[in-house]
Design a protein around this motif. Structure first.
Motif, PDB file in Angstrom:
ATOM      1  N   THR A 178       9.444  -3.434   1.673  1.00 32.45           N
ATOM      2  CA  THR A 178       9.318  -2.635   2.839  1.00 32.45           C
ATOM      3  C   THR A 178      10.061  -1.347   2.490  1.00 32.45           C
ATOM      4  O   THR A 178      11.125  -1.206   2.105  1.00 32.45           O
ATOM      5  N   CYS A 179       9.406  -0.053   2.313  1.00 38.38           N
ATOM      6  CA  CYS A 179       9.812   1.119   1.827  1.00 38.38           C
ATOM      7  C   CYS A 179      10.355   1.602   3.326  1.00 38.38           C
ATOM      8  O   CYS A 179       9.595   1.592   4.252  1.00 38.38           O
ATOM      9  N   PRO A 180      11.697   2.111   3.477  1.00 37.12           N
ATOM     10  CA  PRO A 180      12.184   2.636   4.574  1.00 37.12           C
ATOM     11  C   PRO A 180      11.188   3.803   5.054  1.00 37.12           C
ATOM     12  O   PRO A 180      11.244   4.012   6.250  1.00 37.12           O
ATOM     13  N   MET A 181      10.380   4.353   4.310  1.00 36.64           N
ATOM     14  CA  MET A 181       9.683   5.498   4.669  1.00 36.64           C
ATOM     15  C   MET A 181       8.416   5.215   5.130  1.00 36.64           C
ATOM     16  O   MET A 181       7.460   5.887   6.031  1.00 36.64           O
ATOM     17  N   ASN A 182       7.769   4.287   4.209  1.00 35.76           N
ATOM     18  CA  ASN A 182       6.207   3.834   4.330  1.00 35.76           C
ATOM     19  C   ASN A 182       5.724   2.609   4.693  1.00 35.76           C
ATOM     20  O   ASN A 182       4.804   2.279   4.649  1.00 35.76           O
ATOM     21  N   GLY A 183       6.752   1.968   4.975  1.00 36.91           N
ATOM     22  CA  GLY A 183       6.417   0.428   5.348  1.00 36.91           C
ATOM     23  C   GLY A 183       6.171  -0.378   4.337  1.00 36.91           C
ATOM     24  O   GLY A 183       6.726   0.027   3.026  1.00 36.91           O
ATOM     25  N   PRO A 184       5.812  -1.806   4.725  1.00 40.24           N
ATOM     26  CA  PRO A 184       5.652  -2.746   3.520  1.00 40.24           C
ATOM     27  C   PRO A 184       4.571  -2.188   2.469  1.00 40.24           C
ATOM     28  O   PRO A 184       3.642  -1.845   3.332  1.00 40.24           O
ATOM     29  N   ARG A 185       4.634  -2.288   1.389  1.00 41.75           N
ATOM     30  CA  ARG A 185       3.897  -1.807   0.410  1.00 41.75           C
ATOM     31  C   ARG A 185       3.931  -2.976  -0.980  1.00 41.75           C
ATOM     32  O   ARG A 185       4.896  -3.687  -1.063  1.00 41.75           O
ATOM     33  N   ASP A 186       2.727  -2.821  -1.802  1.00 39.10           N
ATOM     34  CA  ASP A 186       2.712  -3.739  -2.783  1.00 39.10           C
ATOM     35  C   ASP A 186       4.061  -3.557  -3.709  1.00 39.10           C
ATOM     36  O   ASP A 186       4.238  -2.222  -3.959  1.00 39.10           O
ATOM     37  N   ILE A 187       4.704  -4.497  -4.426  1.00 44.61           N
ATOM     38  CA  ILE A 187       5.740  -4.176  -5.006  1.00 44.61           C
ATOM     39  C   ILE A 187       5.503  -3.382  -6.349  1.00 44.61           C
ATOM     40  O   ILE A 187       6.375  -2.990  -7.002  1.00 44.61           O
ATOM     41  N   THR A 188       4.330  -3.436  -6.787  1.00 44.66           N
ATOM     42  CA  THR A 188       3.897  -2.729  -8.117  1.00 44.66           C
ATOM     43  C   THR A 188       3.815  -1.171  -7.805  1.00 44.66           C
ATOM     44  O   THR A 188       3.945  -0.442  -8.878  1.00 44.66           O
TER      45      THR A 188
END
Lengths: 413, 86
Positions: free
Chosen positions: B5-15
């Motif tokens: 979970t990126c604090p700016m962009n929300g949950p994203r693929d770890i790659t």
């Protein structure tokens, strides 16, 4: 040895023999305690008992014999490193493998068939020229070869002419080879046990007690022992064991994942490795293609495998040998590599006077098994660090005397 | 596929993320602290606070992750000096 084998073969009554004795009860004290029953710890026990006459030795292994990184590496033996200290050290490792089966009376299946590292760019070719010259200077068999020679050495390889990963040449290391990893550990264990070394499997070290600058007692889940000298050779748990002893190590742990395919007819004579594709392949004597080695991109202490690492390894392997596309994977695994900042090991003295380190073996430990054991045993027996391993001391990080070997491997880091 | 979970962009693929290593603090005037900062990073079997970067948006942030289970406990944006973020 061959005659003993012949005699055994012609005998009518075959008596079974135990290679490695069962775990005995712990005694109260030993001259030397070795934390870690992998290849390195067992090799040190062998050299202590056979070359230095020190037989009161306990090898303490948390799991089963050689079940950690000794069982999880990809069995590459080579000495094409960059720094003089490393080449000198690993060159002796390769030569000790050459006589190991005879020395131990135990077939370790050492097969010295050469290692070929591929260059897909001019920049890689330049770095190969440097490594070749450094290697030749230190007397190891390594040279830069052109694309034509690569094709001769490895006729099944996809040269990818005009493609993104066109093979421009390679680093040919004719001294490189492979051996059976389990046999190396078993051979050392068997011969060490014959001289009275006790191998304690399923014995976890839970605390290390010291007084002043000396370790006095090692507490295990099977009892407490006293030891005159202690060797730490704990693989992926080196950081944790050093913490028990009360000092930090410059180590970060990453899992390294690898896999093997179903057995195929022999087609791959050399060990092939590509740093660009983060992939290396070797065909084992059983015919399986061993494919390594992808490091996880972040620190982890778990040996679970992941699909994306397997996918990346398969992609690299298929690029080099496209005809492997229907081959099935038989096994896959991960080992915890204890990585140091300069990709070189930590050997020799610790902040404690009678506590010695054989740590930081990251992705380069298997090949060093005999030579690390030999010189760690000498260190323990004499109390002095031999010249050949002195450059790998822990205090090199305080002196900023690093031994950078980051480029000398195809594992992805 | 694992997600972070990126604090700016929300949950994203770890790659999509780059690992920048464990949080470390240093004081330039103390040589032993510099050595520690350069070579001695945290390596626990347990929770570890570390720097990550979301590549497409170039967001650098902190995450707390368990190195034994690989569970991501929390992620947050750094605020103030390095030592205040642990």
């Amino acid at each position: 040895m061959p005659f003993a084998l012949l005699r055994y073969g012609l005998r009518r009554a075959h008596r079974p023999f135990d290679d490695i004795p069962p775990t005995p009860p712990l005694r109260q004290s030993y001259d030397v305690a070795i934390i870690g029953g992998g290849g390195h710890g067992l090799a040190a026990a062998y050299y202590l008992s056979h070359h230095h006459g020190i037989r009161s030795v306990a090898v303490l292994e948390k799991g089963y014999l050689a079940g950690g990184n000794t069982a999880r590496n990809t069995t590459t033996i080579r000495s094409n490193y960059l720094t003089q200290a490393s080449i000198r050290f690993y060159r002796e490792a390769v030569s000790l493998f050459g006589t190991m089966s005879q020395d131990l009376g135990f077939n370790v299946m050492f097969s010295q068939r050469g290692q070929l590292t591929l260059a897909h760019s001019e920049a890689t070719m330049r770095s190969f020229h440097l490594r070749a010259e450094m290697g030749k200077h230190a007397g190891t068999g390594v040279e830069v070869v052109d694309a034509r020679t690569v094709r001769e050495l490895c006729p099944h390889l996809n040269m990818d002419e005009g493609g993104q990963h066109e093979v421009l040449g390679g680093l040919w290391h004719k001294d490189g080879g492979t051996a059976r990893h389990d046999a190396v550990a078993w051979g050392y264990a068997k011969r060490a046990a014959e001289k009275g070394v006790e191998i304690h499997q399923r014995t976890t070290v839970t605390a290390i007690r010291s007084q002043g600058d000396r370790v006095t007692e090692i507490v295990t889940d099977r009892g407490t022992i006293r030891a005159g000298q202690v060797l730490q050779a704990a693989g992926g748990l080196n950081g944790q064991i050093a913490e028990l002893a009360g000092f930090p190590l410059p180590i970060r742990c990453f899992p390294l994942q690898a896999m093997v395919t179903q057995p195929l007819k022999p087609f791959l004579h050399t060990l092939v490795s590509s740093a660009n594709l983060h992939t290396y392949l070797v065909q084992s004597s059983r015919g399986e293609i061993v494919i390594g080695g992808g490091s996880d991109p972040y620190q982890l202490a778990s040996t679970r495998s992941t699909f994306d690492q397997k996918e990346a390894l398969a992609q690299g392997a298929l690029h080099l040998f496209p005809f492997l596309h229907n081959v099935r994977l038989l096994r896959q695994w991960a080992g915890i590599t204890d990585m140091t900042p300069d990709y070189s090991p930590i050997m020799g003295a610790s902040p404690l006077a009678n506590y010695w380190l054989d740590a930081g073996w990251g992705t380069w430990g298997f090949k060093a098994t005999p030579v690390a054991g030999k010189y760690m045993a000498e260190t323990i027996a004499t109390g002095r660090v031999p010249d050949i391993i002195a450059p790998f001391a822990l205090d090199r990080f305080d002196r900023f005397a690093l031994l950078n070997e980051m480029g000398a491997t195809a594992a992805s880091h | 596929m694992k997600r972070l979970t990126c604090p700016m962009n929300g949950p994203r693929d770890i790659t999509e993320f780059q690992y920048l290593g464990p949080l470390r603090s240093t004081r330039a005037e103390d040589p032993s602290a510099v050595t520690r900062h350069l070579f001695y990073a945290g390596n626990p079997i347990g929770p570890l606070v570390e720097w990550w970067r979301h590549r497409p948006s170039n967001t650098v942030f902190l995450a707390e992750r368990h190195t034994g289970t690989d569970r991501i406990i929390r992620t947050w944006l750094p605020d103030g000096s390095e030592t205040q973020n642990a």
